[in-house]
Design a protein around this motif. Structure first.
Motif, mmCIF file in Angstrom:
data_model
loop_
_atom_site.group_PDB
_atom_site.id
_atom_site.type_symbol
_atom_site.label_atom_id
_atom_site.label_comp_id
_atom_site.label_asym_id
_atom_site.label_seq_id
_atom_site.Cartn_x
_atom_site.Cartn_y
_atom_site.Cartn_z
ATOM 1 N N ALA A 171 -4.317 7.640 -3.361
ATOM 2 C CA ALA A 171 -3.183 8.502 -3.714
ATOM 3 C C ALA A 171 -1.881 8.022 -3.094
ATOM 4 O O ALA A 171 -0.797 8.376 -3.570
ATOM 5 N N ASN A 172 -1.959 7.201 -2.048
ATOM 6 C CA ASN A 172 -0.754 6.706 -1.380
ATOM 7 C C ASN A 172 -0.412 5.266 -1.754
ATOM 8 O O ASN A 172 0.507 4.684 -1.171
ATOM 9 N N ILE A 173 -1.135 4.689 -2.706
ATOM 10 C CA ILE A 173 -0.783 3.375 -3.241
ATOM 11 C C ILE A 173 -0.181 3.609 -4.623
ATOM 12 O O ILE A 173 -0.886 3.946 -5.575
ATOM 13 N N LEU A 174 1.133 3.479 -4.713
ATOM 14 C CA LEU A 174 1.852 3.773 -5.944
ATOM 15 C C LEU A 174 2.037 2.511 -6.772
ATOM 16 O O LEU A 174 1.946 1.395 -6.256
ATOM 17 N N LEU A 175 2.296 2.703 -8.067
ATOM 18 C CA LEU A 175 2.401 1.577 -8.998
ATOM 19 C C LEU A 175 3.742 1.624 -9.719
ATOM 20 O O LEU A 175 4.058 2.605 -10.394
ATOM 21 N N ASP A 176 4.525 0.546 -9.574
ATOM 22 C CA ASP A 176 5.837 0.521 -10.222
ATOM 23 C C ASP A 176 5.702 0.153 -11.694
ATOM 24 O O ASP A 176 4.595 0.114 -12.246
ATOM 25 N N GLU A 177 6.831 -0.130 -12.334
ATOM 26 C CA GLU A 177 6.802 -0.397 -13.775
ATOM 27 C C GLU A 177 5.999 -1.637 -14.128
ATOM 28 O O GLU A 177 5.520 -1.789 -15.260
ATOM 29 N N SER A 178 5.812 -2.549 -13.176
ATOM 30 C CA SER A 178 5.029 -3.772 -13.405
ATOM 31 C C SER A 178 3.633 -3.669 -12.801
ATOM 32 O O SER A 178 2.934 -4.673 -12.686
ATOM 33 N N PHE A 179 3.237 -2.463 -12.400
ATOM 34 C CA PHE A 179 1.951 -2.221 -11.738
ATOM 35 C C PHE A 179 1.845 -2.955 -10.395
ATOM 36 O O PHE A 179 0.762 -3.231 -9.914
ATOM 37 N N GLU A 180 2.997 -3.248 -9.801
ATOM 38 C CA GLU A 180 3.004 -3.797 -8.446
ATOM 39 C C GLU A 180 2.665 -2.661 -7.485
ATOM 40 O O GLU A 180 3.204 -1.555 -7.590
ATOM 41 N N ALA A 181 1.767 -2.928 -6.531
ATOM 42 C CA ALA A 181 1.367 -1.899 -5.575
ATOM 43 C C ALA A 181 2.450 -1.666 -4.534
ATOM 44 O O ALA A 181 3.031 -2.610 -3.995
ATOM 45 N N VAL A 182 2.707 -0.396 -4.250
ATOM 46 C CA VAL A 182 3.703 -0.004 -3.254
ATOM 47 C C VAL A 182 3.039 1.024 -2.329
ATOM 48 O O VAL A 182 2.609 2.078 -2.788
ATOM 49 N N VAL A 183 2.947 0.694 -1.052
ATOM 50 C CA VAL A 183 2.336 1.608 -0.084
ATOM 51 C C VAL A 183 3.337 2.702 0.252
ATOM 52 O O VAL A 183 4.465 2.425 0.667
ATOM 53 N N GLY A 184 2.932 3.951 0.062
ATOM 54 C CA GLY A 184 3.827 5.068 0.300
ATOM 55 C C GLY A 184 3.288 6.058 1.307
ATOM 56 O O GLY A 184 2.186 5.898 1.841
ATOM 57 N N ASP A 185 4.053 7.100 1.556
ATOM 58 C CA ASP A 185 3.720 8.227 2.424
ATOM 59 C C ASP A 185 3.501 7.792 3.873
ATOM 60 O O ASP A 185 2.378 7.540 4.305
ATOM 61 N N PHE A 186 4.598 7.742 4.621
ATOM 62 C CA PHE A 186 4.538 7.349 6.023
ATOM 63 C C PHE A 186 4.552 8.562 6.952
ATOM 64 O O PHE A 186 4.831 8.436 8.140
ATOM 65 N N GLY A 187 4.232 9.733 6.432
ATOM 66 C CA GLY A 187 4.303 10.952 7.230
ATOM 67 C C GLY A 187 3.327 10.998 8.380
ATOM 68 O O GLY A 187 3.520 11.746 9.340
ATOM 69 N N LEU A 188 2.248 10.221 8.313
ATOM 70 C CA LEU A 188 1.267 10.205 9.399
ATOM 71 C C LEU A 188 1.304 8.904 10.188
ATOM 72 O O LEU A 188 0.455 8.658 11.044
ATOM 73 N N ALA A 189 2.287 8.052 9.881
ATOM 74 C CA ALA A 189 2.347 6.733 10.521
ATOM 75 C C ALA A 189 2.643 6.854 12.012
ATOM 76 O O ALA A 189 3.196 7.841 12.484
#
Length: 364
Positions: A171-189
């Motif tokens: 749920a925290n690995i997001l996909l941009d328009e090219s399906f490139e993976a983007v690590v998100g949600d740093f609230g627990l970092a």
């Protein structure tokens, strides 16, 4: 969180004019209210333990995702401060960047780029998808794993100070328009500081993705993230979520079933049936072996993210050569892998939690 940073935030919220934190824009509550259609339910992209995420459109037609945090006086404030500070430190193409924020006495909101292809969790097979979301092909899954690994490697080894994400999941690995993976949600970092022991009184993360040593002792490290990445890789392979039950022992069952089928050379039973046999058997075997290494019970046995990345770069390089031959001879007649269905319940994966470690050993 540093005292200076907290004091600065308290000062900033008292200001009645627009300002920027480096590259970040401060939005007014009204701007985000308009952008999200007054936080309309039809614009909800997802929700979890910390708040609700809305799709929004700014006046310049830029699409954004607006995270409206719950309980701004406690957990919302904690996540807000953590995300603003972490985003300021970690800038990388495979890490979610922050456009800006909204901060009032009653509200804490974070504004991100809108990710048109959702998250990896959105793309996994499950009862809520109903088979309506197009399946990710094998090559794309490997590239998603590669992108996520690059983002985590940056946090662990290239960012200064280094950062542990502590909530690596689909749920925290997001996909941009090219399906490139983007690590998100740093609230627990958590920032890594050699002077502390990285032991916390509260275990933070998502059941089904938490490393066993973190769950039992509260001690986190880079290897905690490696474990979560291993679960993510298994989910990309099987097409099934590790969290389909409210049982903190479920990931042990998940890993053991994968390990058993791997030892019995029944890899075709592991692969997502939605791939319809379109995958390379050699790549599948290497990917499963990597996932099992990442999910070893003892953290010292797990590889570093730099080692994980090296394996995935080799797989993606090979898969790129074979991609034009999709549908060729290297195919299995895939049969689905699944858990024992009596273990399932209605728990939704997106919910993160902060819970005292002592409570985790007792009934819930």
């Amino acid at each position: 969180m540093s005292d200076n940073f907290c004091a600065w935030l308290c000062f900033a919220v008292q200001q009645d004019y627009d300002f920027e934190i480096g590259h970040l824009k401060r939005f007014s509550f009204r701007e985000l209210q308009v952008a999200t259609g007054n936080f309309s339910r039809r614009n909800v992209l997802g929700q979890g333990g910390f708040g609700v995420v809305y799709r929004g459109c700014l006046p310049n037609k830029t699409l954004v995702a607006v995270k409206r945090l719950k309980d701004p006086n406690f957990t919302g404030e904690m996540q807000f401060q953590t995300e603003v500070e972490m985003i300021g430190l970690a800038l990388h193409r495979n890490l979610l960047r922050l456009y800006g924020f909204c901060m009032t006495p009653e509200e804490r909101m974070l504004v991100y780029p809108y990710m048109p292809n959702g998250s990896v969790a959105d793309r996994l097979r499950g009862p809520e998808t109903g088979g309506e979301i197009p399946c990710l092909n094998w090559n794309r899954r490997l590239r998603i794993a590669l992108g996520a690994a690059r983002g985590l490697l940056y946090l662990h080894e290239q960012c200064n100070p280094r950062i542990i994400h502590r909530d690596v999941k689909a749920a925290n690995i997001l996909l941009d328009e090219s399906f490139e993976a983007v690590v998100g949600d740093f609230g627990l970092a958590k920032l890594l500081d050699r002077r502390d022991s990285h032991v916390t009184t509260a275990v933070r993360g998502t059941i089904g993705h938490i490393a066993p040593e973190y769950l039992s002792t509260g001690q986190s490290s880079e290897k905690t993230d490696v474990f979560g990445f291993g679960i993510l890789l298994l989910e990309l392979i099987t097409g099934q979520k590790a969290l389909d039950a409210g049982n903190d022992q479920l990931h042990d069952c998940y890993i053991m079933q994968v390990k058993t089928l791997h030892e019995e050379k029944k890899l075709e039973m592991l692969i997502d049936k939605d791939l319809k046999g379109c995958f390379d058997p050699s790549e599948l075997e290497q990917a499963i072996e990597l996932a099992l290494q990442c999910t070893q019970s003892h953290p010292t046995l797990r590889p570093k993210m730099s080692e994980v990345l090296k394996v995935l770069e080799g797989l993606v390089g090979h898969s790129g050569v074979e991609e034009a031959q999709a549908g060729g001879s290297n195919m299995y007649e895939a049969r689905p892998f699944s858990f024992s269905r009596q273990q399932h319940s209605g728990i939704h994966e997106a919910s993160s939690f902060i819970i005292e470690a002592m409570e985790l050993s007792g009934p819930r």
